[in-house]
Motif scaffolding. Structure first.
Motif, PDB file in Angstrom:
ATOM      1  N   HIS A  16       0.798  -1.220   0.000  1.00 45.66           N
ATOM      2  CA  HIS A  16       0.000   0.000   0.000  1.00 45.66           C
ATOM      3  C   HIS A  16       0.835   1.276   0.000  1.00 45.66           C
ATOM      4  O   HIS A  16       0.538   2.210  -0.754  1.00 45.66           O
ATOM      5  CB  HIS A  16      -1.005  -0.017   1.157  1.00 45.66           C
ATOM      6  N   THR A  44       2.443   4.718  -3.735  1.00 47.02           N
ATOM      7  CA  THR A  44       2.627   6.153  -3.923  1.00 47.02           C
ATOM      8  C   THR A  44       3.643   6.470  -5.021  1.00 47.02           C
ATOM      9  O   THR A  44       3.743   7.630  -5.449  1.00 47.02           O
ATOM     10  CB  THR A  44       3.080   6.824  -2.614  1.00 47.02           C
ATOM     11  N   ALA A  77      -6.272   3.889  -4.902  1.00 45.26           N
ATOM     12  CA  ALA A  77      -6.876   4.179  -3.599  1.00 45.26           C
ATOM     13  C   ALA A  77      -5.812   4.258  -2.506  1.00 45.26           C
ATOM     14  O   ALA A  77      -5.854   5.147  -1.647  1.00 45.26           O
ATOM     15  CB  ALA A  77      -7.916   3.109  -3.258  1.00 45.26           C
ATOM     16  N   ALA A  78      -4.855   3.342  -2.537  1.00 48.75           N
ATOM     17  CA  ALA A  78      -3.797   3.344  -1.530  1.00 48.75           C
ATOM     18  C   ALA A  78      -2.921   4.579  -1.649  1.00 48.75           C
ATOM     19  O   ALA A  78      -2.536   5.201  -0.655  1.00 48.75           O
ATOM     20  CB  ALA A  78      -2.953   2.075  -1.653  1.00 48.75           C
ATOM     21  N   ASP A 124      -3.766   7.519  -2.964  1.00 48.86           N
ATOM     22  CA  ASP A 124      -4.539   8.691  -2.550  1.00 48.86           C
ATOM     23  C   ASP A 124      -4.586   8.815  -1.036  1.00 48.86           C
ATOM     24  O   ASP A 124      -4.448   9.913  -0.481  1.00 48.86           O
ATOM     25  CB  ASP A 124      -5.962   8.617  -3.108  1.00 48.86           C
ATOM     26  N   PHE A 125      -4.772   7.699  -0.341  1.00 51.84           N
ATOM     27  CA  PHE A 125      -4.842   7.742   1.118  1.00 51.84           C
ATOM     28  C   PHE A 125      -3.488   8.107   1.733  1.00 51.84           C
ATOM     29  O   PHE A 125      -3.400   8.955   2.621  1.00 51.84           O
ATOM     30  CB  PHE A 125      -5.304   6.394   1.679  1.00 51.84           C
ATOM     31  N   ASN A 126      -2.432   7.476   1.247  1.00 47.51           N
ATOM     32  CA  ASN A 126      -1.121   7.671   1.865  1.00 47.51           C
ATOM     33  C   ASN A 126      -0.485   9.013   1.526  1.00 47.51           C
ATOM     34  O   ASN A 126       0.498   9.403   2.168  1.00 47.51           O
ATOM     35  CB  ASN A 126      -0.194   6.524   1.468  1.00 47.51           C
ATOM     36  N   THR A 159      -2.145  11.834   1.793  1.00 37.02           N
ATOM     37  CA  THR A 159      -2.848  12.855   2.567  1.00 37.02           C
ATOM     38  C   THR A 159      -1.930  13.342   3.687  1.00 37.02           C
ATOM     39  O   THR A 159      -1.003  12.642   4.104  1.00 37.02           O
ATOM     40  CB  THR A 159      -4.134  12.299   3.194  1.00 37.02           C
ATOM     41  N   ALA A 169      -1.042  10.958   6.675  1.00 36.87           N
ATOM     42  CA  ALA A 169       0.069  10.016   6.604  1.00 36.87           C
ATOM     43  C   ALA A 169       1.403  10.727   6.379  1.00 36.87           C
ATOM     44  O   ALA A 169       2.394  10.443   7.052  1.00 36.87           O
ATOM     45  CB  ALA A 169      -0.178   9.003   5.487  1.00 36.87           C
TER      46      ALA A 169
END
Length: 255
Positions: free
Chosen positions: A133, A137, A227-228, A230-232, A234, A237
Motif C-alpha cells: 500500500h 505512492t 486508492a492506496a 490517494d490515502f497515503n 494525505t 500520513a
C-alpha cells in the motif's frame, strides 16, 4: 527581477518571502532525508518550483545531498539558465528538472536518484509495479525511458534540453520514471509528497524483488494502487513521516 527572486548562493540563507524561505528549507530537509534513507548518495538532486514565480525553480549547487544547506540553493528559469548571481558549479542534469516543470504545471518538486533498490528495474525487462500500500505512492504505472531510442550511445547523463524533454514525455502523467542503465526520476505536487514517493517507491522495488524470489508475485490491482496512493499522500500520513524524517536529520531537539 521579479519579487521573490532575490536569493543567491554565498551570502547566507536565501532571503525573501516566507513561502520562499519555507521552500528552501524543505529542499534542504528533503535532500538530507533522502540521503539518510539511502535514496540519494553523492549523486542525485532535489528541486522545487519557485513558490512566487512558477516560471522558475530552485535547485542546489553541485554538492552531495547530505551536505546541502540553504546557502547552496540557486534559482533557475525554465530554460535551465542560472538566474542567481553565482559562480558555483551547477548540475548538468538540471535539464531533467526544467523539462518536467515545463511539461507538467501540476509538478512542484522533482528528484533524480540512483537508489540501489531501483537499479535492477533500470537494467532488466522486469516491470516495476505496486505491490504494497505505501509503495503505491510511486504511481500505478512506472514507465522506462531508454536514452538509446532517440540519442544512441551517450554517457547516460541527461544534460540537454532535448534529452530532458524526451524523459518528460516518457514520464507523461505518471509520477515515477525509470531511466535505463541510470536511475529514476520522481515528481510530486509538494516537496513532502516528492520525498514520500521517492522513499516508498524504492521500498516497493525492494519488496517486489524479494517477493519474486520466494513465490509468485502478487501486485496490487489498478484500483487498489490508486486508492492506496490517494490515502497515503494525505497530510494524515505524510506529515507523520515527515516529522520523523526531519527529526532524524535535524537532531531530536529541533522542531
Amino acid at each position: 527581477m521579479r519579487q521573490g527572486l532575490e536569493g543567491s548562493v554565498g551570502a547566507g540563507p536565501m532571503q525573501g518571502s516566507p513561502e520562499l524561505e519555507r521552500t528552501v528549507a524543505e529542499i534542504v530537509d528533503a535532500s538530507r532525508i533522502l540521503a539518510h534513507e539511502g535514496i540519494i548518495d553523492s549523486f542525485g538532486h532535489v528541486s522545487a518550483r519557485h513558490p512566487n514565480s512558477p516560471g522558475h525553480y530552485l535547485m542546489p549547487r553541485t554538492r552531495a545531498a547530505e551536505l546541502v544547506g540553504a546557502e547552496d540553493i540557486l534559482i533557475f528559469d525554465l530554460d535551465d539558465a542560472l538566474v542567481s548571481k553565482s559562480e558555483a558549479r551547477i548540475f548538468a542534469e538540471r535539464s531533467i528538472h526544467g523539462a518536467i516543470y515545463r511539461a507538467r504545471p501540476d509538478v512542484v518538486a522533482v528528484c533524480h536518484h540512483h537508489a540501489p533498490q531501483m537499479m535492477p528495474f533500470c537494467t532488466s525487462d522486469a516491470e516495476l509495479v505496486p505491490v504494497f500500500h505505501l509503495g503505491a505512492t510511486m504511481g500505478a504505472t512506472v514507465p522506462l525511458w531508454d536514452s538509446q531510442d532517440e540519442f544512441g550511445d551517450t554517457n547516460l547523463i541527461v544534460s540537454t534540453r532535448q534529452q530532458g524533454d524526451s524523459l518528460a514525455r516518457t514520464l507523461g502523467a505518471n509520477w515515477t520514471v525509470l531511466m535505463r542503465g541510470h536511475g529514476a526520476t520522481v515528481a510530486g505536487r509538494s516537496v513532502r509528497e516528492l520525498t514520500f514517493r521517492s522513499i516508498y517507491g524504492a521500498r516497493n522495488a525492494d519488496v517486489q524483488l524479494k517477493a519474486a524470489q520466494v513465490g509468485t508475485l502478487r501486485r496490487l490491482t489498478a484500483a487498489e494502487a490508486v486508492a492506496a496512493s490517494d490515502f497515503n499522500l494525505t497530510p494524515f500520513a505524510m506529515d507523520r513521516a515527515w516529522e520523523q524524517w526531519t527529526r532524524r536529520v535535524r537532531g531530536a531537539d529541533e522542531p
